[in-house]
Write a protein that holds these residues in place. Structure first.
Motif, PDB file in Angstrom:
ATOM      1  N   TYR A  27      -9.949  -2.915  -5.388  1.00 58.20           N
ATOM      2  CA  TYR A  27      -9.518  -2.913  -3.991  1.00 58.20           C
ATOM      3  C   TYR A  27      -9.554  -1.461  -3.512  1.00 58.20           C
ATOM      4  N   LYS A  42       0.665   3.949  -3.004  1.00 58.07           N
ATOM      5  CA  LYS A  42       0.280   5.345  -2.777  1.00 58.07           C
ATOM      6  C   LYS A  42       1.359   6.300  -3.275  1.00 58.07           C
ATOM      7  N   LEU A  61      -8.126   0.507  -1.586  1.00 49.64           N
ATOM      8  CA  LEU A  61      -6.930   1.345  -1.448  1.00 49.64           C
ATOM      9  C   LEU A  61      -6.853   2.334  -2.611  1.00 49.64           C
ATOM     10  N   SER A  65       2.504  -9.872   2.824  1.00 49.97           N
ATOM     11  CA  SER A  65       1.271  -9.994   3.608  1.00 49.97           C
ATOM     12  C   SER A  65       0.356 -11.091   3.100  1.00 49.97           C
ATOM     13  N   ALA A 118      -9.593   5.060  -2.376  1.00 49.86           N
ATOM     14  CA  ALA A 118      -9.287   5.907  -1.213  1.00 49.86           C
ATOM     15  C   ALA A 118      -8.094   6.813  -1.511  1.00 49.86           C
ATOM     16  N   SER A 176       0.830  -1.210   0.000  1.00 54.73           N
ATOM     17  CA  SER A 176       0.000   0.000   0.000  1.00 54.73           C
ATOM     18  C   SER A 176       0.860   1.253   0.000  1.00 54.73           C
ATOM     19  N   ASP A 177       1.944   1.183   0.754  1.00 57.46           N
ATOM     20  CA  ASP A 177       2.856   2.314   0.895  1.00 57.46           C
ATOM     21  C   ASP A 177       3.413   2.726  -0.467  1.00 57.46           C
ATOM     22  N   ARG A 191       4.750  -5.804   7.640  1.00 62.76           N
ATOM     23  CA  ARG A 191       4.890  -4.703   6.674  1.00 62.76           C
ATOM     24  C   ARG A 191       6.151  -4.822   5.819  1.00 62.76           C
TER      25      ARG A 191
END
Lengths: 482, 482
Positions: A163, A139, A165, A286, A168, A135-136, A296
């Motif tokens: 998804y 983004k 993410l 993950s 968002a 995710s990091d 993470r």
């Protein structure tokens, strides 16, 4: 307050989870509910659902955390070697020192070797960025593209269902989400006409910059065919779109006739000009058989980006200092596991294979389960960790939902949670074709759906009927069936 | 590409570090340099500089990573208890499962207890947000405030010199940096007139929303007096500014007459209306005596924020899933260390006190060192981990820098790196009064400045003079002294 943050939604951890946690606390405090336990099928969190971590990973983590243990002869020699190698790559020999912002060099090199072995094409370690979860870096890559052109906001093409993410993050950055619908009737495959339609419409009000492909699919569970991937690549090339390949479920392929093809491999096999396209692909510790969500660890490979863009990206990443060094160490173990002949190999293989075998069984169980309930239909779960069954909502349920000012699947998911303790996420949270209704459930607790879920249900003890009969008479199923 | 990312700068990991890493590689490859080792005084990274981790922390981390070790009787019983408590708070008993996005509840409760014991005022665990390093939550709080008002961009008051996370994040978000100068002549204290001047000027072009206070100061090393903090609070109240208290160096106070006062404590002691102000305060495991930078453990306490804002903030945080669980476990050990009578207490206290003692000696050494060089002047390092000496640049050096199109202190820092291998960051990277020049160095390698640095210098072996003489004749000092 930032209006983009007000706008954004993240259903996977939204109001349903909040309510599920409340219910858990009420149960703990002794309150009576129609169930004994909350089953969180909202999040692909394998360890939370009882999957055990792989011993090799955890031994190495213990050794790098507390190097006194290197003297302990009960640790296999390959775990000791690995820990020593990792510690010598950490400044001051401690996982407590910062790493470079892109991650520890030796681990980035191991990632590049992993990719090269997987695809048969070279990977340059300088293109590898380690991050605290996929995710990091997803983004960060989206953020990099966030620049209006000719007064139009930048847009990113996202598969629907998606998804959250993506929705968002785009909302947070004020970027435009360009949804392209996956074909439910074609096992959530891609239809090129739909891609064109979606792009043409979007061009009126935004400047499309990139296309996201989630393969294997989340929440939809499909594994894209090679042909589908080639079509997407050609489409992206023609329309000057950066390719963003979310491949975090690459180890989770269950269907007999499905195979994972990385986007990196396919662009290289297609040759120029495709092999020169800008591609960011994402992988995580993950998911897969690792399931180490809490640690993470993840990486991103950035291909063919302009050196100036890479330099700026690097600068942007550096202000966050570095991703967790223990997460990086885990990633090292994932991309460079024990090989045959090494002391940890047998146990590692056994644990890994067992996990994948169980996931395969669960993936089959869950879509068969849903297809066995009248009013539900579910595509084969070819990969990833989710089923996304469709619900044919009867008029009565639609009306009741409307009267409560809720989308019908959200209403259904709340009813399911309140009456059985099972927490799933309504399709609304992932976006879906208008006037269709879905649920996303992880495959992880699928045995619980049959066993634990039933045992917990107040109707079950009394009636002791077969599963099928039970479902037809159950309080929450009634909503669908009557 | 995102133009804000092009604009942003993050000097601490900027071109000087890039060059330092290149030099390290060249040394490794056998190239001859005028020094034998690169000394990275650019980053407050204690473990990289040889500080050892505290045993208690690392034992607990090993136990939670690899719970098989819970059977190992060589671990002290309190580390076993702690690990069991943490594991039972993790879903599925594994640190590999996701935690709640705000962090594990029991750890948030321990943080609240820590704050309450520190300040003598209640802390509600629901206001505690755990994060992957303080930078993470600092950025998230700044982002939350990023909303134009009356067509003016939001602005945030930042002390100058500042820690570049702030300038980098504000640039990234397109927010306005409102610099207020600290008074170098008053040991980097705050002057209320300067705060007013800075705010008045900014109001013409932006909407000031918050004020950042870094205490103890980075890069400036001051510890704010109670009176100074009270003045800031009153100023923020009068001007409706949210208080952002960067207190990550709260355990690093060395000067005899200095004491750390948390912003939380002071607003509560001042009573209403100040105790009802919005305050976000930040604390980290990366600094203090812990120095566990790589493990990314931190917390933020959010006081008096509107429940709606908190709900939206929570939603925004949740899209990043959760901060590293091992970082959270470390934070638990930091805020709830062994107490007298527990088996780990003696060793814990000894290790902690020794580290703080050494830091205290180093803090004194470094500013005395700089004050001993003609052309340098340096305020007392009352706290934190840095000295920020001022350089009186001679005309010759200014001209040479100008001819190279560099700020004079950047030019100096590059010269220093190339000739001695010592990597410091020029004041330009932190912003400073126009026409003044500074360097930031961490205090961590200060003994190296005397010993290792000198031994590495090509002039040293030959001349074998006293330190003072050496400095006067050294290649890099010549630039200043002649």
């Amino acid at each position: 307050m930032n209006k983009n943050i007000k706008t954004m939604e993240y259903a996977v951890r939204g109001p349903l989870l909040v309510r599920a946690i409340e219910l858990e606390k009420q149960l703990e405090a002794g309150e009576k509910k129609p169930f004994k336990k909350v089953i969180k099928a909202n999040l692909g969190d394998a360890h939370a659902m009882g999957q055990k971590p792989l011993t090799f990973y955890r031994q190495v983590l213990a050794l790098v955390s507390y190097p006194e243990l290197l003297k302990d002869s009960s640790f296999p020699s390959d775990t000791i070697c690995r820990a020593e190698e990792l510690l010598s790559a950490c400044k001051g020999g401690s996982v407590g020192s910062y790493s470079e912002s892109f991650g520890i060099e030796i681990i980035r090199k191991h990632v590049a070797e992993f990719i090269c072995n997987r695809d048969g094409f070279e990977s340059d370690w300088k293109n590898i960025l380690l991050s605290a979860g996929a995710s990091d870096s997803i983004k960060n890559v989206l953020k990099l593209l966030n620049q209006p052109i000719d007064n139009k906001p930048p847009g990113v093409m996202i598969p629907i269902p998606q998804y959250p993410l993506y929705s968002a993050s785009l909302a947070e950055f004020g970027m435009t989400l360009i949804g392209y619908y996956l074909q439910e009737s074609n096992n959530w495959g891609l239809d090129m006409n739909e891609l064109s339609r979606s792009l043409c419409e979007a061009q009126k009000h935004c400047h499309p910059r990139a296309i996201v492909v989630i393969n294997p699919g989340n929440p939809t569970g499909q594994v894209l065919t090679r042909c589908n991937i080639e079509d997407i690549i050609k489409f992206a090339y023609e329309n000057k779109l950066v390719l963003l390949a979310d491949e975090v479920y690459q180890s989770n392929v269950y269907a007999e006739n499905s195979e994972f093809h990385s986007m990196k491999k396919i662009i290289n096999e297609m040759g120029k000009p495709y092999s020169e396209m800008e591609l960011a692909s994402f992988m995580s510790c993950s998911k897969g058989y690792m399931g180490e969500c809490g640690l993470r660890g993840a990486y991103c490979e950035l291909l063919n980006f302009d050196p100036d863009v890479m330099a700026n990206f690097s600068k942007c990443i550096s202000s966050m200092l570095c991703p967790t060094v223990l997460g990086q160490c885990l990633l090292d173990c994932v991309v460079k596991p024990p090989v045959e002949g090494e002391p940890s190999y047998d146990l590692y293989s056994k644990e890994k294979n067992e996990i994948l075998e169980v996931l395969k069984i669960k993936s089959k169980m869950i879509y068969e389960f849903f297809n066995g309930i009248k009013g539900f239909s579910c595509n084969e779960v070819q990969g990833a960790m989710y089923a996304f069954p469709k619900i044919d909502m009867p008029e009565k349920a639609l009306q009741e939902a409307k009267s409560k000012n809720m989308p019908a699947d959200t209403f259904y998911a709340f009813q399911l949670l309140e009456s059985t303790g099972i927490c799933v996420i309504p399709g609304t949270g992932f976006k879906q074709m208008p006037d269709t209704y879905h649920l996303r459930t992880t495959i992880l607790p699928s045995t619980a759906f049959y066993q634990y879920g039933l045992r917990n249900c107040p109707n079950y003890d009394k009636k002791q009927k077969s599963n099928d009969n039970y479902l037809k008479t159950c309080k929450y199923c009634n909503l669908i069936l009557n």
